[in-house]
Scaffold this motif. Structure first.
Motif, short mmCIF file in Angstrom:
data_model
loop_
_atom_site.label_atom_id
_atom_site.label_comp_id
_atom_site.label_asym_id
_atom_site.label_seq_id
_atom_site.Cartn_x
_atom_site.Cartn_y
_atom_site.Cartn_z
N LYS A 25 0.82 -1.21 0.00
CA LYS A 25 0.00 0.00 0.00
C LYS A 25 0.85 1.26 0.00
CE LYS A 25 -4.33 -1.53 1.93
NZ LYS A 25 -5.33 -1.30 2.94
N ALA A 26 1.98 1.26 0.70
CA ALA A 26 2.79 2.47 0.79
C ALA A 26 3.29 2.91 -0.58
CB ALA A 26 3.94 2.26 1.76
N PRO A 27 3.90 2.04 -1.41
CA PRO A 27 4.31 2.50 -2.73
C PRO A 27 3.13 2.90 -3.61
CG PRO A 27 5.47 0.49 -2.17
CD PRO A 27 4.41 0.70 -1.14
N THR A 28 2.03 2.20 -3.51
CA THR A 28 0.85 2.54 -4.31
C THR A 28 0.30 3.90 -3.91
OG1 THR A 28 0.31 0.20 -4.51
CG2 THR A 28 -1.44 1.76 -4.99
N ARG A 29 0.23 4.16 -2.63
CA ARG A 29 -0.26 5.46 -2.17
C ARG A 29 0.66 6.57 -2.62
NH1 ARG A 29 -3.35 5.49 3.50
NH2 ARG A 29 -4.84 3.88 2.96
N GLN A 30 1.96 6.30 -2.60
CA GLN A 30 2.93 7.30 -3.04
C GLN A 30 2.73 7.60 -4.53
OE1 GLN A 30 4.90 9.13 -1.33
NE2 GLN A 30 6.29 9.94 -2.85
N LEU A 31 2.53 6.56 -5.33
CA LEU A 31 2.31 6.75 -6.76
C LEU A 31 1.02 7.50 -7.04
CD1 LEU A 31 3.45 3.30 -8.17
CD2 LEU A 31 4.62 5.49 -8.38
N VAL A 32 -0.02 7.18 -6.30
CA VAL A 32 -1.30 7.87 -6.46
C VAL A 32 -1.14 9.34 -6.11
CG1 VAL A 32 -3.64 8.09 -5.52
CG2 VAL A 32 -2.76 5.85 -6.16
N ALA A 33 -0.46 9.63 -5.03
CA ALA A 33 -0.26 11.02 -4.62
C ALA A 33 0.55 11.78 -5.66
CB ALA A 33 0.42 11.07 -3.26
N ARG A 34 1.57 11.16 -6.20
CA ARG A 34 2.38 11.82 -7.23
C ARG A 34 1.57 12.06 -8.50
NH1 ARG A 34 7.33 8.19 -7.72
NH2 ARG A 34 7.25 9.03 -9.81
N LEU A 35 0.75 11.09 -8.89
CA LEU A 35 -0.06 11.25 -10.08
C LEU A 35 -1.10 12.36 -9.91
CD1 LEU A 35 -0.77 10.39 -12.93
CD2 LEU A 35 -2.26 8.64 -11.97
N VAL A 36 -1.76 12.41 -8.77
CA VAL A 36 -2.73 13.48 -8.52
C VAL A 36 -2.03 14.83 -8.52
CG1 VAL A 36 -4.33 14.46 -6.82
CG2 VAL A 36 -4.37 12.01 -7.31
N THR A 37 -0.83 14.91 -7.98
CA THR A 37 -0.07 16.16 -7.99
C THR A 37 0.25 16.58 -9.41
OG1 THR A 37 0.86 15.64 -5.83
CG2 THR A 37 2.00 17.31 -7.13
N ARG A 38 0.66 15.64 -10.23
CA ARG A 38 0.96 15.95 -11.64
C ARG A 38 -0.31 16.39 -12.38
NH1 ARG A 38 6.03 14.88 -12.85
NH2 ARG A 38 7.10 13.25 -11.71
N PHE B 177 -4.68 14.17 -17.64
CA PHE B 177 -4.33 12.81 -17.23
C PHE B 177 -3.43 12.15 -18.27
CE2 PHE B 177 -5.13 8.24 -17.36
CZ PHE B 177 -4.72 7.90 -16.08
N SER B 178 -3.75 12.32 -19.53
CA SER B 178 -2.94 11.72 -20.59
C SER B 178 -1.52 12.26 -20.56
CB SER B 178 -3.57 11.98 -21.95
OG SER B 178 -4.84 11.39 -22.02
N ALA B 179 -1.39 13.58 -20.41
CA ALA B 179 -0.06 14.18 -20.36
C ALA B 179 0.71 13.70 -19.13
CB ALA B 179 -0.18 15.70 -20.35
N SER B 180 0.05 13.62 -17.99
CA SER B 180 0.71 13.17 -16.77
C SER B 180 1.11 11.70 -16.85
CB SER B 180 -0.21 13.38 -15.57
OG SER B 180 -0.48 14.74 -15.40
N ALA B 181 0.22 10.88 -17.38
CA ALA B 181 0.54 9.46 -17.52
C ALA B 181 1.69 9.26 -18.49
CB ALA B 181 -0.70 8.70 -17.98
N ALA B 182 1.72 10.01 -19.57
CA ALA B 182 2.81 9.90 -20.53
C ALA B 182 4.14 10.31 -19.90
CB ALA B 182 2.53 10.75 -21.76
N LEU B 183 4.12 11.36 -19.09
CA LEU B 183 5.33 11.80 -18.41
C LEU B 183 5.81 10.75 -17.41
CD1 LEU B 183 7.40 14.05 -18.06
CD2 LEU B 183 5.90 15.06 -16.37
N LEU B 184 4.89 10.18 -16.65
CA LEU B 184 5.28 9.13 -15.71
C LEU B 184 5.83 7.91 -16.43
CD1 LEU B 184 2.40 9.29 -13.08
CD2 LEU B 184 4.78 9.97 -12.78
#
Length: 156
Positions: free
Chosen positions: A25-38, A131-138
């Protein structure tokens, strides 16, 4: 004065906390938080205002002032009967680090708020573009990181 029994107790408490939150859960939550920030940084001002309203809605006044060193405390006096009213000129003043900290905190307090942001973005054409731009950057960053740490597939 610390002794070996206190150290053993603290180590046991850390293991119990890790078992409760789950190692995945910790890495997943971190990824979710980073994606929402982006997503927040790539979104238009009206979409940012709606995203920010979703994030601050579940917080108490103390929680709002406590997160990100009080960066969101100014939103306290902008509350109406329907929830927070976020002016468009306010949404640009928060840094990515402050938004990241807010998302992490809200995800712990009320994960449903993060799900509301996902629904909000899915319902908005501008949100889907962000979302598309953020996902592409990630994806690009993940591919670059993998290329630095291991073999690169040149056939793609």
């Amino acid at each position: 004065m610390s002794d070996e029994f206190e150290d053993a107790h603290e180590a046991g408490a850390l293991r119990r906390r890790a078992a409760i939150s789950g190692p995945a859960k910790a890495p997943t939550r971190q990824l979710v938080a980073r994606l929402v920030t982006r997503l927040y940084s790539a979104a238009s001002a009206p979409l940012r205002a709606r995203m920010l309203a979703c994030l601050v809605r579940p917080l108490s006044p103390l929680g709002l002032v406590a997160v990100a060193s009080g960066a969101f405390g100014g939103l306290l006096h902008r509350w109406s009967d329907r929830g927070p009213v976020i002016p468009l000129e306010e949404v640009g003043r928060f840094s990515n680090d402050q938004i990241l900290e807010l998302v992490r905190f809200v995800d712990q307090v009320n994960p449903e708020a993060v799900q509301q942001i996902a629904r909000l973005i899915a319902a908005s054409p501008a949100g889907m573009a962000a979302f598309s731009a953020s996902a592409a950057l990630l994806l690009l960053r993940a591919v670059r990181a993998r290329g630095q740490s291991g073999p690169v597939a040149r056939d793609l």
